[in-house]
Design an enzyme around this catalytic site. Structure first.
Site, PDB file in Angstrom:
ATOM      1  N   GLU A 254     -26.512 -29.886  21.780  1.00 20.40           N
ATOM      2  CA  GLU A 254     -25.575 -30.912  21.538  1.00 20.40           C
ATOM      3  C   GLU A 254     -25.868 -31.550  20.270  1.00 20.40           C
ATOM      4  O   GLU A 254     -25.243 -32.371  19.630  1.00 20.40           O
ATOM      5  CB  GLU A 254     -25.548 -31.945  22.561  1.00 20.40           C
ATOM      6  CG  GLU A 254     -26.231 -32.669  22.942  1.00 20.40           C
ATOM      7  CD  GLU A 254     -26.232 -33.440  24.042  1.00 20.40           C
ATOM      8  OE1 GLU A 254     -26.459 -34.848  24.171  1.00 20.40           O
ATOM      9  OE2 GLU A 254     -25.893 -32.867  25.426  1.00 20.40           O
TER      10      GLU A 254
ATOM     11  N   HIS B  28     -22.867 -28.521  40.106  1.00 19.19           N
ATOM     12  CA  HIS B  28     -21.912 -29.681  40.023  1.00 19.19           C
ATOM     13  C   HIS B  28     -20.803 -29.377  40.641  1.00 19.19           C
ATOM     14  O   HIS B  28     -19.916 -30.245  40.615  1.00 19.19           O
ATOM     15  CB  HIS B  28     -21.495 -29.666  38.368  1.00 19.19           C
ATOM     16  CG  HIS B  28     -22.642 -29.887  37.524  1.00 19.19           C
ATOM     17  ND1 HIS B  28     -23.547 -28.959  36.984  1.00 19.19           N
ATOM     18  CD2 HIS B  28     -23.229 -31.292  37.097  1.00 19.19           C
ATOM     19  CE1 HIS B  28     -24.386 -29.820  36.151  1.00 19.19           C
ATOM     20  NE2 HIS B  28     -24.374 -30.893  36.184  1.00 19.19           N
TER      21      HIS B  28
ATOM     22  N   GLU C 199     -27.104 -22.073  32.371  1.00 18.26           N
ATOM     23  CA  GLU C 199     -25.947 -21.934  33.426  1.00 18.26           C
ATOM     24  C   GLU C 199     -25.273 -20.855  33.054  1.00 18.26           C
ATOM     25  O   GLU C 199     -24.749 -20.495  31.998  1.00 18.26           O
ATOM     26  CB  GLU C 199     -25.230 -23.391  32.982  1.00 18.26           C
ATOM     27  CG  GLU C 199     -23.783 -23.302  33.792  1.00 18.26           C
ATOM     28  CD  GLU C 199     -22.798 -22.495  33.128  1.00 18.26           C
ATOM     29  OE1 GLU C 199     -21.902 -21.955  33.801  1.00 18.26           O
ATOM     30  OE2 GLU C 199     -22.674 -22.269  31.863  1.00 18.26           O
TER      31      GLU C 199
ATOM     32  N   CYS D 264     -28.762 -25.637  37.555  1.00 20.84           N
ATOM     33  CA  CYS D 264     -29.470 -26.866  37.040  1.00 20.84           C
ATOM     34  C   CYS D 264     -30.277 -27.411  38.197  1.00 20.84           C
ATOM     35  O   CYS D 264     -30.075 -26.856  39.118  1.00 20.84           O
ATOM     36  CB  CYS D 264     -28.329 -27.770  36.484  1.00 20.84           C
ATOM     37  SG  CYS D 264     -28.762 -29.015  35.321  1.00 20.84           S
TER      38      CYS D 264
ATOM     39  N   LYS E  27     -19.715 -29.661  26.627  1.00 19.48           N
ATOM     40  CA  LYS E  27     -20.161 -30.607  25.735  1.00 19.48           C
ATOM     41  C   LYS E  27     -18.902 -31.090  24.994  1.00 19.48           C
ATOM     42  O   LYS E  27     -18.459 -30.202  24.494  1.00 19.48           O
ATOM     43  CB  LYS E  27     -21.175 -30.806  25.023  1.00 19.48           C
ATOM     44  CG  LYS E  27     -22.673 -30.269  25.871  1.00 19.48           C
ATOM     45  CD  LYS E  27     -23.043 -31.744  26.920  1.00 19.48           C
ATOM     46  CE  LYS E  27     -23.969 -31.521  27.680  1.00 19.48           C
ATOM     47  NZ  LYS E  27     -25.444 -31.377  26.906  1.00 19.48           N
TER      48      LYS E  27
END
EC number: 2.1.1.14
Length: 764
Positions: free
Chosen positions: A614, A703, A674, A735, A121
């Site tokens: 975050e 991803h 993750e 994810c 992030k």
């Protein structure tokens, strides 16, 4: 005269043109030239949107990520892609996602892809960046061709420009030294490249360069503070003027450092640090430009123009022409244009401002400062009416919700028994093998799913037809999981457009946009729901779908929910009450859903808190207050169930080692995280912290289109087993799988199930 400017503009286009162009190129359905043309058209349009400013940014556009752009501009390419020749943009995509277009890979012999760069992030936002990779031998070489080309484009369009780059200290701070070396040792190699970059920009006629150093709003030790002094003394050539941009927080102890740096301008985020304006003005050299971020670049509420002018007018009188005004940060974090919202509730729409409207607010404020408030009387009247409407609207405040919040007690967040007692009961009930396998929740959102959703929303099919289609997709997901041999199944989330938006649509206190897209990373865009009022849950949100899925199989079915902290952090949140108050309202709503799932016989319930980290303040000294209420909100949502009901949570793509104690305090029976992209480095904390509950370290990087092998997954799990007993390990992807295709997912999960069986055999 006050100078107006912008720090950055959304890239994707209000119709997500960049997303679709990228995905078409990656699939081999378009050419590199076609992709580049879309980029050219978007940049031209976005500069037109900013044409009324005195200075518009150049270099804020990216085909994937601005940090990765900086890595390529500095010649900092990972070793694994350096041997590929051909188009630089293909190498760029290999670092971003493991591979580029199919045609490009065939031309270079890259058939299986490479390891994608680690992703995390961007400070405390929901934007993800590709982490720069360093080691003791890293060198840098300049390639500013793309930035220089874009400057030329803007000038031909008649735009007054300001190049934007990431500063050298923030760039080093964001990266990771793969060999454990000191990143600051690279500074002497990096600074000459930055100097050459500034020289190149000067040769194009650039007067100002915006150099972003948001790391200044974090806590810096003496070595990093000294590095700032060394850096800006070295770059003080005066060939171009430097606007040092800070945002997302307060400077605090770094304010004195900034004041003595030899830069010609400083940008301060006054949404977060308005109390520092006076000190910055007082301690800055008398000829320094002071840029103030006076419009919130991260939220979508209208600015109170009169209140802003009340404190800004005295500053403008003091600074005169030295005052610049802008949004607080790049507008990357908000949607493009409210004018595209044709169906939004008119009253709520009147309370909002997207990127284009925020720049209009900047223009109005500049005109008021230059000519007086009488020059913008009508704009101020309209603004005041909208703010008053929002403040007095009965749709915003619900007395019953406030009573429920006041009735929260500590016992509401506690499980009946300690983990050990719960785990024994759950094991007896679920009868799972060693290294149980599961997925994180979602399966591919196929064309059929998206078409049915679109047709239902537009009224082309009725609710019965839509539900029948979703049930077929759910059954397909269940049957595929059974064939794969997964131990704990999920319903696949076919009915969900987004893990936050889906829930927001069913909660009172939310409203939604049609085109309010915001980039999360690469081609991934999200449409954050708008939390405008008190939250309540009128009816069950997921029970029908998950109960149907459970009826199709004898295997355990996991109910999937998004947690209150993640719903909060991935929404545009009301700014008229503390975020914690909104979070507790969400927690009570999710708690009701958890209890309804349990009543329906669902004995495994996952409550995703992907965005827990975050929300952390950027300074560690401020973390505890946030973690206290965030963990309490999760516990309120999760912990009303019986011991036999197993609670899972999931966190993805963020460092969490330094908040592991808070994660343990959440007391989820199983946490999935993750770890594949970071090669299990995130598990290092378990060498020193005895995490008490079960954990599923992700072994499949979803991803990337790359399909991991069985051997790779076994190796990752064996690394995990070095830190965590096998009896407490689960095997799962990093994810959810909604962004992948079935032809990628099936072979990857086949290998994952085989890996689990191999691990069991080795443990026998």
């Amino acid at each position: 005269m006050v100078t107006t400017h912008n720090l950055g503009f959304p890239r994707t286009g209000f119709k997500r043109e960049l997303k679709f162009a990228l995905e078409a190129y990656w699939k081999g359905q378009s050419s590199l030239a076609m992709l580049e043309q879309v980029g050219t058209e978007l940049r031209a349009r976005h500069w037109r949107d900013q044409a009324g400013l005195d200075l518009a940014p150049v270099g804020d556009f990216s085909f994937y990520d601005q940090v990765l752009d900086m890595s390529f501009m500095l010649g900092n390419l990972p070793t694994r892609v350096r041997d590929f020749h051909g188009e630089q943009l293909d190498n760029y995509f290999r670092v971003a996602r493991g591979r580029s277009a199919a045609v490009a890979e065939e031309n270079t012999g890259c058939c299986g892809g490479v390891a994608a760069g680690e992703m995390t992030k961007w400070f405390d936002t929901n934007y993800h960046y590709i982490v720069p990779e360093f080691d003791a031998e890293t060198t840098f070489t300049l390639d500013a061709s793309r930035l220089l080309s874009q400057l030329d484009e803007a000038r031909k369009q008649g735009i007054r420009t300001k190049p934007v780059i990431i500063g050298p200290i923030t760039y080093l701070a964001l990266g990771k030294a793969k060999d454990g070396s000191d990143k600051l040792d690279l500074l002497p190699r990096l600074l000459p490249v930055y100097a050459r970059l500034l020289d190149a920009l000067a040769q194009t006629g650039a007067g100002w360069v915006q150099i972003d150093e948001p790391v200044l709003v974090t806590e810096l030790d003496a070595s990093w503070q000294n590095a700032f002094v060394q850096t800006y003394q070295a770059l003080d050539t005066r060939r171009v003027k430097l606007l040092l941009a800070t945002y997302f927080g307060q400077l605090r102890e770094n304010l004195a450092l900034v004041s003595r740096l030899p830069v010609q301008g400083v940008h301060l985020d006054t949404i977060n640090a308005r109390e520092e304006v006076a000190e910055l003005v007082k301690t800055s050299p008398p000829d320094r430009i002071i840029s103030l971020g006076i419009v919130n670049g991260r939220n979508i509420w209208k600015t109170d123009l009169e209140a802003t002018l009340d404190w800004l007018e005295p500053v403008a009188k003091l600074l005169g022409d030295r005052l610049w005004i802008a949004p607080s940060c790049s507008l990357l974090h908000v949607p493009v244009d409210l004018a595209a919202e044709e169906k939004m509730d008119a009253e709520i729409s009147s309370w909002l401002a997207f990127a284009v409207q925020k720049l209009d607010e900047i223009r109005v404020l500049a005109l008021a400062l230059d000519r007086g408030r009488s020059a913008v009387t009508s704009e101020l009247v309209t603004n005041r009416a909208a703010l008053d409407s929002r403040h007095s609207s009965p749709r915003v405040n619900n007395p019953d919700v406030k009573k429920a919040i006041a009735a929260i007690t500590e016992s509401l967040g506690r499980r009946m028994s300690e983990f050990g007692a719960r785990a024994a009961k759950q094991a007896a009930l679920l009868q799972l093998p060693l290294y149980p396998t599961t997925t994180i929740g979602s399966f591919p959102q196929t064309r059929e799913i998206r078409l049915a959703r679109s047709q239902f929303k537009s009224g082309k099919i009725d609710e019965g037809t839509y539900k029948a289609t979703m049930r077929r997709e759910i059954e397909h997901a269940v049957r595929e999981q059974e064939k794969l041999g997964l131990d704990v199944l999920v319903h696949g989330e076919a009915e969900r457009n987004d893990m936050v938006e889906y829930f927001g649509e069913q909660l009172e206190g939310y409203v939604f946009s049609q085109n309010g897209w915001v980039q999360s990373y690469g081609s991934r865009c999200v449409k954050p729901p708008i939390l405008f009022g008190d939250i309540s849950r009128p009816k069950a949100m997921t029970v029908e779908w998950i109960s149907y899925a459970a009826s199709l199989t004898d295997k355990p079915m996991k109910g999937m929910l998004t947690g209150p902290v993640t719903i909060l952090n991935w929404s545009f949140v009301r700014d008229d009450q503390p975020r914690s108050a909104s979070c507790f309202q969400l927690a009570l709503a999710i708690r009701d859903e958890v209890l309804d799932l349990e009543k329906a016989g669902i004995r495994i319930i996952q409550i995703d808190e992907a965005a827990l980290r975050e929300g952390l303040p950027l300074r560690k000294s401020q973390w505890q207050d946030y973690l206290t209420w965030a963990v309490e909100a999760f516990c309120i949502a999760a912990n009303g169930v019986a011991d036999e009901t197993q609670i899972h949570t999931h966190m993805c793509y963020s460092e969490f080692n330094d908040i592991i104690a808070a994660i343990a305090a959440m007391d989820a029976d199983v946490i999935t995280i993750e770890t594949s992209r970071s090669d299990m480095e995130l598990l290092d904390v378990f060498e020193t912290f005895n995490y008490p509950n079960q954990i599923g370290p992700g072994v499949y990087d979803i991803h990337s289109p790359n399909i991991p092998t069985e051997a790779q997954m076994v190796t990752l799990m064996e690394k995990a087993n070095e830190r965590i007993p096998a009896q407490r390990l689960w095997v799962n992807p990093d994810c959810g799988l909604k962004t992948r295709q079935w032809n990628e997912v099936i072979p990857a999960l086949v290998n994952m199930v085989r890996a689990a069986r191999t691990l069991r055999e080795k443990s026998a």
